[in-house]
Write a protein that holds these residues in place. Structure first.
Motif, PDB file in Angstrom:
ATOM      1  N   GLY A 133       0.768  -1.225   0.000  1.00 33.80           N
ATOM      2  CA  GLY A 133       0.000   0.000   0.000  1.00 33.80           C
ATOM      3  C   GLY A 133       0.807   1.287   0.000  1.00 33.80           C
ATOM      4  N   TRP A 134       2.117   1.191  -0.059  1.00 34.46           N
ATOM      5  CA  TRP A 134       2.934   2.411  -0.035  1.00 34.46           C
ATOM      6  C   TRP A 134       2.676   3.289  -1.253  1.00 34.46           C
ATOM      7  N   PHE A 135       2.598   2.680  -2.414  1.00 36.86           N
ATOM      8  CA  PHE A 135       2.403   3.459  -3.642  1.00 36.86           C
ATOM      9  C   PHE A 135       1.052   3.200  -4.291  1.00 36.86           C
ATOM     10  N   GLY A 136       0.201   2.462  -3.633  1.00 37.14           N
ATOM     11  CA  GLY A 136      -1.150   2.224  -4.140  1.00 37.14           C
ATOM     12  C   GLY A 136      -1.139   1.585  -5.512  1.00 37.14           C
ATOM     13  N   PRO A 137      -1.964   2.126  -6.430  1.00 39.72           N
ATOM     14  CA  PRO A 137      -2.046   1.520  -7.763  1.00 39.72           C
ATOM     15  C   PRO A 137      -0.769   1.718  -8.605  1.00 39.72           C
ATOM     16  N   LEU A 138       0.117   2.631  -8.180  1.00 37.88           N
ATOM     17  CA  LEU A 138       1.355   2.846  -8.946  1.00 37.88           C
ATOM     18  C   LEU A 138       2.456   1.844  -8.593  1.00 37.88           C
ATOM     19  N   GLY A 139       2.176   0.954  -7.652  1.00 33.35           N
ATOM     20  CA  GLY A 139       3.175  -0.031  -7.235  1.00 33.35           C
ATOM     21  C   GLY A 139       3.618  -0.943  -8.365  1.00 33.35           C
ATOM     22  N   TRP A 140       2.725  -1.166  -9.344  1.00 31.23           N
ATOM     23  CA  TRP A 140       3.092  -2.048 -10.460  1.00 31.23           C
ATOM     24  C   TRP A 140       4.245  -1.461 -11.271  1.00 31.23           C
ATOM     25  N   ALA A 143       7.744  -2.416 -10.217  1.00 32.83           N
ATOM     26  CA  ALA A 143       8.126  -3.794 -10.543  1.00 32.83           C
ATOM     27  C   ALA A 143       8.322  -3.980 -12.039  1.00 32.83           C
ATOM     28  N   PHE A 144       8.136  -2.947 -12.815  1.00 30.62           N
ATOM     29  CA  PHE A 144       8.226  -3.020 -14.279  1.00 30.62           C
ATOM     30  C   PHE A 144       9.624  -3.455 -14.711  1.00 30.62           C
ATOM     31  N   PRO A 145       9.846  -4.312 -15.666  1.00 34.38           N
ATOM     32  CA  PRO A 145       8.847  -4.978 -16.480  1.00 34.38           C
ATOM     33  C   PRO A 145       8.432  -6.361 -15.983  1.00 34.38           C
ATOM     34  N   PHE A 146       9.325  -7.119 -15.304  1.00 36.61           N
ATOM     35  CA  PHE A 146       8.990  -8.514 -15.015  1.00 36.61           C
ATOM     36  C   PHE A 146       9.117  -8.905 -13.547  1.00 36.61           C
ATOM     37  N   ALA A 147       9.468  -7.987 -12.663  1.00 36.42           N
ATOM     38  CA  ALA A 147       9.654  -8.337 -11.247  1.00 36.42           C
ATOM     39  C   ALA A 147       8.307  -8.634 -10.593  1.00 36.42           C
ATOM     40  N   PRO A 148       8.325  -9.383  -9.500  1.00 31.62           N
ATOM     41  CA  PRO A 148       7.063  -9.690  -8.811  1.00 31.62           C
ATOM     42  C   PRO A 148       6.362  -8.421  -8.314  1.00 31.62           C
ATOM     43  N   ALA A 149       5.042  -8.482  -8.232  1.00 35.94           N
ATOM     44  CA  ALA A 149       4.255  -7.329  -7.773  1.00 35.94           C
ATOM     45  C   ALA A 149       4.644  -6.976  -6.334  1.00 35.94           C
ATOM     46  N   GLY A 150       4.705  -5.686  -6.046  1.00 34.90           N
ATOM     47  CA  GLY A 150       5.051  -5.217  -4.711  1.00 34.90           C
ATOM     48  C   GLY A 150       6.546  -5.099  -4.468  1.00 34.90           C
ATOM     49  N   SER A 151       7.322  -5.292  -5.534  1.00 37.69           N
ATOM     50  CA  SER A 151       8.781  -5.205  -5.380  1.00 37.69           C
ATOM     51  C   SER A 151       9.331  -4.099  -6.271  1.00 37.69           C
ATOM     52  N   VAL A 152      10.630  -3.854  -6.140  1.00 37.80           N
ATOM     53  CA  VAL A 152      11.327  -2.898  -7.001  1.00 37.80           C
ATOM     54  C   VAL A 152      12.196  -3.708  -7.947  1.00 37.80           C
ATOM     55  N   SER A 153      12.045  -3.465  -9.258  1.00 37.58           N
ATOM     56  CA  SER A 153      12.806  -4.235 -10.250  1.00 37.58           C
ATOM     57  C   SER A 153      14.209  -3.670 -10.412  1.00 37.58           C
ATOM     58  N   VAL A 154      15.052  -4.438 -11.091  1.00 44.63           N
ATOM     59  CA  VAL A 154      16.436  -4.034 -11.329  1.00 44.63           C
ATOM     60  C   VAL A 154      16.493  -2.743 -12.147  1.00 44.63           C
ATOM     61  N   GLY A 155      15.681  -2.653 -13.200  1.00 47.37           N
ATOM     62  CA  GLY A 155      15.678  -1.472 -14.061  1.00 47.37           C
ATOM     63  C   GLY A 155      15.292  -0.210 -13.309  1.00 47.37           C
ATOM     64  N   VAL A 156      14.256  -0.314 -12.476  1.00 45.75           N
ATOM     65  CA  VAL A 156      13.795   0.845 -11.704  1.00 45.75           C
ATOM     66  C   VAL A 156      14.852   1.229 -10.670  1.00 45.75           C
ATOM     67  N   TRP A 157      15.490   0.231 -10.041  1.00 43.45           N
ATOM     68  CA  TRP A 157      16.521   0.520  -9.050  1.00 43.45           C
ATOM     69  C   TRP A 157      17.728   1.193  -9.710  1.00 43.45           C
ATOM     70  N   GLN A 158      18.092   0.756 -10.919  1.00 40.18           N
ATOM     71  CA  GLN A 158      19.188   1.409 -11.658  1.00 40.18           C
ATOM     72  C   GLN A 158      18.853   2.873 -11.925  1.00 40.18           C
ATOM     73  N   MET A 159      17.633   3.123 -12.383  1.00 40.55           N
ATOM     74  CA  MET A 159      17.223   4.505 -12.658  1.00 40.55           C
ATOM     75  C   MET A 159      17.239   5.349 -11.385  1.00 40.55           C
ATOM     76  N   ALA A 160      16.764   4.773 -10.282  1.00 40.58           N
ATOM     77  CA  ALA A 160      16.725   5.512  -9.016  1.00 40.58           C
ATOM     78  C   ALA A 160      18.145   5.842  -8.542  1.00 40.58           C
ATOM     79  N   CYS A 161      19.049   4.870  -8.623  1.00 39.75           N
ATOM     80  CA  CYS A 161      20.444   5.105  -8.207  1.00 39.75           C
ATOM     81  C   CYS A 161      21.080   6.201  -9.054  1.00 39.75           C
ATOM     82  N   LYS A 162      20.861   6.133 -10.366  1.00 44.49           N
ATOM     83  CA  LYS A 162      21.443   7.127 -11.261  1.00 44.49           C
ATOM     84  C   LYS A 162      20.908   8.515 -10.949  1.00 44.49           C
TER      85      LYS A 162
END
Length: 200
Positions: A133-140, A143-162
């Motif tokens: 429930g932290w990000f509500g409907p934007l939580g998906w 996890a984009f593109p293939f990580a499990p729901a409710g998690s942070v994917s590798v691609g998103v984590w790379q973008m966040a770190c950068k």
């Protein structure tokens, strides 16, 4: 957690190379490479340069009219030295362009290529899970593109770190700018006070 730090380290190294500048790193590494693997060529180049400078100085001191034989001999030596130096410079330049291509390729593989490889290999893995429930409907999206729901994917984590590293760079530059301006102002004031006073 090791995946989290591995990705951060990869992004950090990539940003560090961007901050320093790839061309600056190329020059530094090439000097070391030249000294380690082609020291004879570098030494020969330096020796030729010093010999040419010595010969040119002697040539300038020699009169072409009064000492023509000596002047002509020195002139031929200078011309031969310049031709040899040009040949060595050509070899070093060709070697440098080849080294530059290999160096840039290695940097790309070790930074961007490795990020792509890690992102693809762990595309279905979760870097870490978020509380529900932290990000509500934007939580998906996290996890984009293939990580499990409710998690942070590798691609998103790379973008966040950068993004965080870029913001950190900007903050450091903004904090350092006033100090650099103060130091420059103090230096200018001290140089003005050191100027001798004009006498009437």
């Amino acid at each position: 957690m090791s995946l989290l730090f591995t990705i951060f380290a990869l992004v950090f190294v990539t940003q560090l190379i961007a901050w320093i500048g790839q061309s600056v790193l190329l020059e530094l590494v090439y000097v070391v490479y030249l000294r380690l693997f082609h020291s004879a060529t570098a030494t020969k180049q330096q020796r030729l340069k010093s010999e040419i400078l010595t010969l040119k100085a002697e040539l300038l001191r020699t009169s072409a009219q009064d000492q023509f034989a000596k002047w002509a001999k020195l002139r031929r030596s200078v011309d031969k030295g310049l031709a040899d130096l040009e040949k060595i410079n050509g070899e070093i330049s060709a070697r440098k362009s080849s080294f530059s291509l290999q160096f840039n390729s290695a940097i790309w593989v070790l930074t961007t290529g490795l990020q792509f490889a890690v992102g693809w290999w762990y595309r279905r893995e979760a870097v870490f899970y978020l509380p529900k429930g932290w990000f509500g409907p934007l939580g998906w999206w996290l996890a984009f593109p293939f990580a499990p729901a409710g998690s942070v994917s590798v691609g998103v984590w790379q973008m966040a770190c950068k993004r965080v590293l870029k913001v950190g760079e900007r903050v450091v530059k903004e904090l350092a700018a006033p100090h650099a301006a103060d130091a420059q102002g103090k230096q200018e004031k001290s140089s003005e006070t050191e100027k001798p006073l004009k006498k009437d």
